[in-house]
Design a protein around this motif. Structure first.
Motif, PDB file in Angstrom:
ATOM      1  N   PHE A  88      27.763  87.042  58.348  1.00 26.47           N
ATOM      2  CA  PHE A  88      28.316  88.361  58.036  1.00 26.47           C
ATOM      3  C   PHE A  88      27.432  89.097  57.036  1.00 26.47           C
ATOM      4  O   PHE A  88      27.138  90.290  57.210  1.00 26.47           O
ATOM      5  CB  PHE A  88      29.726  88.215  57.472  1.00 26.47           C
ATOM      6  CG  PHE A  88      30.398  89.531  57.179  1.00 26.47           C
ATOM      7  CD1 PHE A  88      30.980  90.276  58.193  1.00 26.47           C
ATOM      8  CD2 PHE A  88      30.426  90.042  55.885  1.00 26.47           C
ATOM      9  CE1 PHE A  88      31.593  91.501  57.928  1.00 26.47           C
ATOM     10  CE2 PHE A  88      31.030  91.266  55.607  1.00 26.47           C
ATOM     11  CZ  PHE A  88      31.615  91.993  56.631  1.00 26.47           C
ATOM     12  N   ASP A  89      26.993  88.402  55.994  1.00 23.29           N
ATOM     13  CA  ASP A  89      26.177  89.050  54.973  1.00 23.29           C
ATOM     14  C   ASP A  89      24.805  89.447  55.504  1.00 23.29           C
ATOM     15  O   ASP A  89      24.259  90.496  55.120  1.00 23.29           O
ATOM     16  CB  ASP A  89      26.035  88.132  53.755  1.00 23.29           C
ATOM     17  CG  ASP A  89      27.348  87.970  52.997  1.00 23.29           C
ATOM     18  OD1 ASP A  89      28.266  88.787  53.218  1.00 23.29           O
ATOM     19  OD2 ASP A  89      27.454  87.034  52.179  1.00 23.29           O
ATOM     20  N   SER A  90      24.251  88.649  56.407  1.00 24.62           N
ATOM     21  CA  SER A  90      22.990  89.017  57.054  1.00 24.62           C
ATOM     22  C   SER A  90      23.159  90.267  57.902  1.00 24.62           C
ATOM     23  O   SER A  90      22.278  91.133  57.955  1.00 24.62           O
ATOM     24  CB  SER A  90      22.484  87.862  57.932  1.00 24.62           C
ATOM     25  OG  SER A  90      22.130  86.755  57.140  1.00 24.62           O
ATOM     26  N   PHE A  91      24.317  90.368  58.554  1.00 28.98           N
ATOM     27  CA  PHE A  91      24.635  91.573  59.320  1.00 28.98           C
ATOM     28  C   PHE A  91      24.633  92.810  58.403  1.00 28.98           C
ATOM     29  O   PHE A  91      24.091  93.862  58.761  1.00 28.98           O
ATOM     30  CB  PHE A  91      25.993  91.418  59.998  1.00 28.98           C
ATOM     31  CG  PHE A  91      26.636  92.709  60.395  1.00 28.98           C
ATOM     32  CD1 PHE A  91      26.228  93.395  61.529  1.00 28.98           C
ATOM     33  CD2 PHE A  91      27.645  93.270  59.608  1.00 28.98           C
ATOM     34  CE1 PHE A  91      26.812  94.615  61.880  1.00 28.98           C
ATOM     35  CE2 PHE A  91      28.237  94.473  59.948  1.00 28.98           C
ATOM     36  CZ  PHE A  91      27.821  95.149  61.089  1.00 28.98           C
ATOM     37  N   LEU A  92      25.245  92.691  57.219  1.00 27.29           N
ATOM     38  CA  LEU A  92      25.268  93.817  56.277  1.00 27.29           C
ATOM     39  C   LEU A  92      23.851  94.217  55.862  1.00 27.29           C
ATOM     40  O   LEU A  92      23.534  95.412  55.769  1.00 27.29           O
ATOM     41  CB  LEU A  92      26.088  93.458  55.033  1.00 27.29           C
ATOM     42  CG  LEU A  92      27.603  93.246  55.219  1.00 27.29           C
ATOM     43  CD1 LEU A  92      28.239  92.845  53.890  1.00 27.29           C
ATOM     44  CD2 LEU A  92      28.277  94.499  55.770  1.00 27.29           C
ATOM     45  N   GLU A  93      23.011  93.226  55.615  1.00 23.99           N
ATOM     46  CA  GLU A  93      21.627  93.512  55.224  1.00 23.99           C
ATOM     47  C   GLU A  93      20.881  94.232  56.343  1.00 23.99           C
ATOM     48  O   GLU A  93      20.131  95.188  56.098  1.00 23.99           O
ATOM     49  CB  GLU A  93      20.924  92.215  54.849  1.00 23.99           C
ATOM     50  CG  GLU A  93      21.444  91.581  53.565  1.00 23.99           C
ATOM     51  CD  GLU A  93      20.817  90.230  53.292  1.00 23.99           C
ATOM     52  OE1 GLU A  93      20.142  89.691  54.197  1.00 23.99           O
ATOM     53  OE2 GLU A  93      21.003  89.696  52.178  1.00 23.99           O
ATOM     54  N   GLU A  94      21.077  93.774  57.567  1.00 23.90           N
ATOM     55  CA  GLU A  94      20.407  94.400  58.717  1.00 23.90           C
ATOM     56  C   GLU A  94      20.945  95.811  58.963  1.00 23.90           C
ATOM     57  O   GLU A  94      20.197  96.714  59.348  1.00 23.90           O
ATOM     58  CB  GLU A  94      20.607  93.531  59.962  1.00 23.90           C
ATOM     59  CG  GLU A  94      19.861  92.209  59.905  1.00 23.90           C
ATOM     60  CD  GLU A  94      20.297  91.242  60.990  1.00 23.90           C
ATOM     61  OE1 GLU A  94      21.086  91.662  61.882  1.00 23.90           O
ATOM     62  OE2 GLU A  94      19.866  90.072  60.960  1.00 23.90           O
ATOM     63  N   LEU A  95      22.228  95.998  58.725  1.00 26.13           N
ATOM     64  CA  LEU A  95      22.840  97.312  58.922  1.00 26.13           C
ATOM     65  C   LEU A  95      22.293  98.314  57.910  1.00 26.13           C
ATOM     66  O   LEU A  95      22.048  99.475  58.237  1.00 26.13           O
ATOM     67  CB  LEU A  95      24.359  97.180  58.775  1.00 26.13           C
ATOM     68  CG  LEU A  95      25.217  98.373  59.193  1.00 26.13           C
ATOM     69  CD1 LEU A  95      25.084  98.634  60.703  1.00 26.13           C
ATOM     70  CD2 LEU A  95      26.687  98.113  58.844  1.00 26.13           C
ATOM     71  N   ASP A  96      22.076  97.867  56.700  1.00 25.95           N
ATOM     72  CA  ASP A  96      21.592  98.752  55.637  1.00 25.95           C
ATOM     73  C   ASP A  96      20.089  98.997  55.748  1.00 25.95           C
ATOM     74  O   ASP A  96      19.615 100.107  55.499  1.00 25.95           O
ATOM     75  CB  ASP A  96      21.910  98.143  54.268  1.00 25.95           C
ATOM     76  CG  ASP A  96      21.476  99.034  53.133  1.00 25.95           C
ATOM     77  OD1 ASP A  96      22.279  99.876  52.686  1.00 25.95           O
ATOM     78  OD2 ASP A  96      20.302  98.923  52.694  1.00 25.95           O
ATOM     79  N   GLU A  97      19.327  97.962  56.075  1.00 23.60           N
ATOM     80  CA  GLU A  97      17.872  98.040  56.280  1.00 23.60           C
ATOM     81  C   GLU A  97      17.074  98.308  55.000  1.00 23.60           C
ATOM     82  O   GLU A  97      15.918  98.706  55.058  1.00 23.60           O
ATOM     83  CB  GLU A  97      17.515  99.105  57.326  1.00 23.60           C
ATOM     84  CG  GLU A  97      18.063  98.797  58.717  1.00 23.60           C
ATOM     85  CD  GLU A  97      17.623  99.824  59.743  1.00 23.60           C
ATOM     86  OE1 GLU A  97      17.467 101.011  59.375  1.00 23.60           O
ATOM     87  OE2 GLU A  97      17.425  99.446  60.908  1.00 23.60           O
ATOM     88  N   THR A  98      17.676  98.122  53.816  1.00 20.08           N
ATOM     89  CA  THR A  98      16.927  98.244  52.569  1.00 20.08           C
ATOM     90  C   THR A  98      17.215  97.009  51.714  1.00 20.08           C
ATOM     91  O   THR A  98      18.291  96.406  51.822  1.00 20.08           O
ATOM     92  CB  THR A  98      17.318  99.502  51.770  1.00 20.08           C
ATOM     93  OG1 THR A  98      18.634  99.347  51.244  1.00 20.08           O
ATOM     94  CG2 THR A  98      17.251 100.751  52.634  1.00 20.08           C
ATOM     95  N   PRO A  99      16.275  96.618  50.841  1.00 26.75           N
ATOM     96  CA  PRO A  99      16.491  95.404  50.037  1.00 26.75           C
ATOM     97  C   PRO A  99      17.555  95.556  48.946  1.00 26.75           C
ATOM     98  O   PRO A  99      18.094  94.560  48.467  1.00 26.75           O
ATOM     99  CB  PRO A  99      15.113  95.138  49.426  1.00 26.75           C
ATOM    100  CG  PRO A  99      14.436  96.472  49.414  1.00 26.75           C
ATOM    101  CD  PRO A  99      14.928  97.183  50.631  1.00 26.75           C
ATOM    102  N   ASN A 100      17.844  96.793  48.538  1.00 28.19           N
ATOM    103  CA  ASN A 100      18.789  97.001  47.427  1.00 28.19           C
ATOM    104  C   ASN A 100      20.038  97.788  47.836  1.00 28.19           C
ATOM    105  O   ASN A 100      20.698  98.397  46.998  1.00 28.19           O
ATOM    106  CB  ASN A 100      18.084  97.699  46.262  1.00 28.19           C
ATOM    107  CG  ASN A 100      17.603  99.096  46.622  1.00 28.19           C
ATOM    108  OD1 ASN A 100      17.598  99.474  47.799  1.00 28.19           O
ATOM    109  ND2 ASN A 100      17.196  99.855  45.625  1.00 28.19           N
ATOM    110  N   PHE A 101      20.344  97.756  49.129  1.00 28.60           N
ATOM    111  CA  PHE A 101      21.539  98.426  49.670  1.00 28.60           C
ATOM    112  C   PHE A 101      21.598  99.912  49.276  1.00 28.60           C
ATOM    113  O   PHE A 101      22.666 100.436  48.966  1.00 28.60           O
ATOM    114  CB  PHE A 101      22.818  97.709  49.225  1.00 28.60           C
ATOM    115  CG  PHE A 101      23.034  96.392  49.919  1.00 28.60           C
ATOM    116  CD1 PHE A 101      23.419  96.351  51.254  1.00 28.60           C
ATOM    117  CD2 PHE A 101      22.821  95.197  49.254  1.00 28.60           C
ATOM    118  CE1 PHE A 101      23.602  95.143  51.909  1.00 28.60           C
ATOM    119  CE2 PHE A 101      23.003  93.985  49.898  1.00 28.60           C
ATOM    120  CZ  PHE A 101      23.386  93.954  51.228  1.00 28.60           C
TER     121      PHE A 101
END
Length: 394
Positions: A80-93
């Motif tokens: 789930f958290d990897s999905f959030l990172e991929e959805l945002d596409e930036t290292p610092n959200f």
């Protein structure tokens, strides 16, 4: 049904509550917010015209709501958290905002626990023991950015080492009340700061004496610590501390001499600027007290790795919203445990009644301390939850 709504934290500042209905219960997860923030933290909200904008986080959620709802079908937190990172596409959200990310990440954890009819702490730690409960560091007196006084040090933290957390919480409160009583007796005007700690317009040394007197009157083997938050009074290579400027070398000597004199100080957080890994290491080498990194690390595994290599500290502050997801936080905690570095899980100055960190403190095992205030409802929400967990375990 998964959605987000605007809540308000203890400062009256808007924040994000993620919620869902699960087995007839409403499950919520609310993001906190800090005032004394490290520059290496993830962005709380997307920046619009130089200002964090919570509205952009709501807009981002609305645009991606369907895929976010579908992601709650994942089984593992890391997925789930990897999905959030991929959805945002930036290292610092910077697109969705770290507070939206952590609210959703914590909600996922709570949903998975609920699906197994478990409390969050027992979902993470199926066989919890009493010694899995942390010792509370209680903020009893404050200065710095959290207060409106002239004391540069941000927090004066009291610590007890009784077996039961309920006893430790009570003793921390007793010290707090003894300070109140002393100030009343001396007719010194005082108030409360952002974290519910007592604040008065006195000097740093007066505050030290105030805390030590309260501890002595209690008659317990109390210890205490400081959150210096030194980045807040550092500029152009100098620390401006009570109208005197110190070089880094001079400030190392200042704290070393202080710790030699005040033997009951066992914890010092952020005594130097947030990028001064070597200064932290120098002081830690000279003292038995726990030197702890907050702004130094910002719960970031990469920054913490530098500190581990340099032996900068023997403790690290853990704040979930500093890093954006629980999975990132878990990685940092694991690195600390691998290197025998104490973890201190912490609230933020802008808090809510969300008690997730109490469950994380027990569920992750090896979280030695929790820093979540002493008195005020949003702080006691965490401490009372730990008292309940203690009862359930015993």
């Amino acid at each position: 049904m998964f959605d987000i709504i605007k809540f308000f934290d203890s400062r009256g500042t808007p924040t994000i509550c993620a919620y869902t209905k699960c087995k007839s219960d409403i499950i919520t997860s609310v993001a906190p917010a800090g005032k004394s923030t490290g520059s290496h933290e993830v962005l709380t909200y997307p920046i619009i015209k130089g200002i964090p904008n919570i509205g952009q986080s709501f807009k981002f959620f609305k645009q991606n709501k369907k895929s976010i709802e579908q992601a709650f079908a994942f089984e593992e937190q890391e997925e789930f958290d990897s999905f959030l990172e991929e959805l945002d596409e930036t290292p610092n959200f910077s697109d969705m905002g770290g507070n939206l990310a952590i609210a959703l990440s914590m909600l996922f954890l709570k949903v998975k626990a609920k699906e197994q009819n478990k409390q969050v702490f027992e979902y993470l730690n199926p066989k919890p023991k009493l010694n899995d409960l942390p010792k509370p560091l209680g903020n009893c007196f404050g200065g710095g950015l959290h207060s409106n006084n002239k004391i540069p040090v941000q927090e004066f933290l009291v610590l007890h080492n009784k077996k039961l957390i309920s006893d430790n919480v009570k003793l921390n409160i007793d010290v707090y009340k003894a300070i109140e009583k002393d100030l009343h007796k001396r007719k010194i005007f005082f108030g409360k700061n952002d974290e519910g700690a007592i604040t008065a317009n006195i000097t740093f040394n007066d505050a030290i004496n105030l805390v030590e007197d309260a501890i002595d009157k209690l008659g317990e083997k109390s210890k205490y610590g400081l959150d210096v938050a030194a980045s807040s009074f550092y500029a152009k290579g100098k620390y401006e501390f009570e109208n005197k400027k110190y070089s880094e070398k001079e400030f190392i000597s200042f704290w070393n001499d202080f710790l030699k004199k005040h033997k009951d100080v066992v914890y010092v957080e952020d005594p130097f600027f947030e990028d001064s890994f070597d200064a932290f290491a120098e002081l830690q080498k000279k003292t038995k007290a726990l030197i702890c990194g907050d702004d130094l690390y910002t719960t970031n595994k990469d920054r913490f790795t530098i500190g581990v290599k340099k032996k900068s500290t023997k403790a690290i502050l853990i704040k979930p919203n500093q890093i954006g997801t629980l999975s990132r936080m878990y990685e940092t905690v694991k690195l600390a445990q691998k290197n025998d570095i104490d973890c201190v899980i912490s609230h933020r100055s802008g808090e809510t009644s969300d008690n997730t960190i109490a469950h994380l403190a027990v569920g992750l095992k090896g979280i030695k301390y929790i820093k979540t205030g002493t008195i005020s409802g949003e702080r006691l929400a965490k401490l009372n939850e730990l008292i309940l967990i203690e009862k359930l375990i015993s």
